[in-house]
Design an enzyme around this catalytic site. Structure first.
Site, PDB file in Angstrom:
ATOM      1  N   HIS A   1      28.903 -32.773  -8.411  1.00 39.98           N
ATOM      2  CA  HIS A   1      29.630 -31.543  -8.769  1.00 39.98           C
ATOM      3  C   HIS A   1      30.124 -30.819  -7.527  1.00 39.98           C
ATOM      4  O   HIS A   1      31.293 -30.406  -7.456  1.00 39.98           O
ATOM      5  CB  HIS A   1      28.715 -30.628  -9.583  1.00 39.98           C
ATOM      6  CG  HIS A   1      29.280 -29.271  -9.838  1.00 39.98           C
ATOM      7  ND1 HIS A   1      30.029 -28.970 -10.964  1.00 39.98           N
ATOM      8  CD2 HIS A   1      29.231 -28.116  -9.112  1.00 39.98           C
ATOM      9  CE1 HIS A   1      30.404 -27.705 -10.911  1.00 39.98           C
ATOM     10  NE2 HIS A   1      29.926 -27.167  -9.794  1.00 39.98           N
ATOM     11  N   GLU A   2      29.259 -30.652  -6.536  1.00 44.15           N
ATOM     12  CA  GLU A   2      29.639 -29.906  -5.334  1.00 44.15           C
ATOM     13  C   GLU A   2      30.696 -30.657  -4.528  1.00 44.15           C
ATOM     14  O   GLU A   2      31.656 -30.050  -4.034  1.00 44.15           O
ATOM     15  CB  GLU A   2      28.400 -29.627  -4.470  1.00 44.15           C
ATOM     16  CG  GLU A   2      27.349 -28.753  -5.145  1.00 44.15           C
ATOM     17  CD  GLU A   2      27.893 -27.401  -5.604  1.00 44.15           C
ATOM     18  OE1 GLU A   2      28.887 -26.924  -5.033  1.00 44.15           O
ATOM     19  OE2 GLU A   2      27.315 -26.828  -6.540  1.00 44.15           O
TER      20      GLU A   2
ATOM     21  N   HIS B   1      34.186 -30.200  -5.940  1.00 41.62           N
ATOM     22  CA  HIS B   1      34.886 -28.976  -5.539  1.00 41.62           C
ATOM     23  C   HIS B   1      35.701 -29.216  -4.272  1.00 41.62           C
ATOM     24  O   HIS B   1      36.853 -28.779  -4.164  1.00 41.62           O
ATOM     25  CB  HIS B   1      33.873 -27.853  -5.273  1.00 41.62           C
ATOM     26  CG  HIS B   1      33.415 -27.121  -6.490  1.00 41.62           C
ATOM     27  ND1 HIS B   1      34.279 -26.544  -7.401  1.00 41.62           N
ATOM     28  CD2 HIS B   1      32.163 -26.843  -6.947  1.00 41.62           C
ATOM     29  CE1 HIS B   1      33.587 -25.951  -8.356  1.00 41.62           C
ATOM     30  NE2 HIS B   1      32.297 -26.126  -8.108  1.00 41.62           N
TER      31      HIS B   1
ATOM     32  N   GLU C   1      35.067 -24.919 -12.183  1.00 39.73           N
ATOM     33  CA  GLU C   1      33.714 -25.396 -12.460  1.00 39.73           C
ATOM     34  C   GLU C   1      33.730 -26.527 -13.484  1.00 39.73           C
ATOM     35  O   GLU C   1      33.019 -27.526 -13.336  1.00 39.73           O
ATOM     36  CB  GLU C   1      32.834 -24.244 -12.955  1.00 39.73           C
ATOM     37  CG  GLU C   1      32.566 -23.172 -11.922  1.00 39.73           C
ATOM     38  CD  GLU C   1      31.848 -23.690 -10.693  1.00 39.73           C
ATOM     39  OE1 GLU C   1      30.993 -24.604 -10.828  1.00 39.73           O
ATOM     40  OE2 GLU C   1      32.148 -23.209  -9.583  1.00 39.73           O
TER      41      GLU C   1
END
Length: 271
Positions: free
Chosen positions: A136-137, A140, A197
């Site tokens: 997820h990070e 980004h 997100e």
């Protein structure tokens, strides 16, 4: 009022000219601030953060962070190359660090600079749970969300100047300015952030699957996150989707993530 038209033309012009393509969605995204400016600044800020905080080295957890981070980075390289974006990561300088903190958090700066706080490890529980967070990070950074946030903030500030000019002679100027601030935040900036997100959840799921981790573990992670929540704001007032929304989305995306992984001959997934 005579400034409204030129200002509108300026804003539209900036949006049209300063765009780049998201390699995962194919969509045009804001890029008012180029990566040539963002990345050196991010690298400097990352180094400063590490110098001011306790970095954990040599432990099993610290080694796991580095190992999982490298696998996610390799998965990203494979995916981007296969989809026509070879060289996309040329300016990235991958780094993965575990930092001692009670905060249940993790982040990735533009250019691949990742921090995992020790406080999130009881929630991730294992390597696959950590892969869900790191995927997820990293997503980004890969989708240039930092660049888009900076660009969006600049447009919001330009809009505020326009409202100020347009209502300068109005007795209700303060009301108009307040309404613009609230409206642009709740109606534009917060949904913008929630969209990032959701996009990072989606991309991250694909990356963790290509890296060989069971993508359904991400939904289990958010179920544990949900159990920890206290007094979360309504979703429309938050920068993040609710945990319930994220769980539902992730569960729906699991088959797609596994299908993408199979394109890279990944057929078994570590839990």
């Amino acid at each position: 009022m005579k400034f409204k038209k030129p200002l509108s033309i300026l804003i539209v012009g900036l949006i049209v000219v300063a765009c780049t393509t998201n390699p995962f969605t194919g969509k045009q995204t804001l890029a008012l601030v180029p990566n040539s400016q963002i990345l050196p600044m991010a690298f400097q800020q990352y180094d400063q953060f590490l110098s001011e905080n306790k970095v954990v080295n040599g432990t099993a957890d610290a080694n796991m962070v580095k190992s999982v981070g490298q696998k996610i980075a390799v998965a990203a390289e494979k995916y981007l190359t296969a989809n026509g974006y070879a060289g996309y990561l040329t300016d990235y300088r991958w780094e993965y660090n575990l930092v001692a903190s009670k905060d249940v958090n993790a982040w990735c700066m533009p250019g691949g600079k990742i921090v995992i706080y020790t406080g999130i490890l009881p929630i991730t529980k294992n390597e696959a749970g950590l892969a869900a967070v790191m995927g997820h990070e990293v997503a980004h950074a890969l989708a240039n969300h930092g660049q888009q946030r900076m660009s969006g903030t600049q447009l919001q500030e330009i809009g505020a100047v326009g409202v100020g000019i347009a209502t300068a002679n109005s007795k209700n100027a303060e009301i108009f300015n307040t309404a613009y601030g609230l409206g642009s935040n709740v109606g534009i900036m917060l949904p913008f952030s929630r969209g990032h997100e959701t996009e990072a959840d989606h991309i991250g799921l694909i990356l963790m699957a290509i890296a060989g981790y069971e993508p359904s573990v991400a939904a289990e992670l958010w179920q544990r996150m949900q159990a920890q929540e206290q007094g979360a704001p309504p979703e429309f007032l938050s920068t993040h989707p609710s945990s319930a929304t994220r769980i539902q989305n992730i569960q729906a995306w699991v088959p797609e993530a596994k299908a993408e992984a199979r394109k890279f001959n990944v057929t078994t997934f570590k839990r």
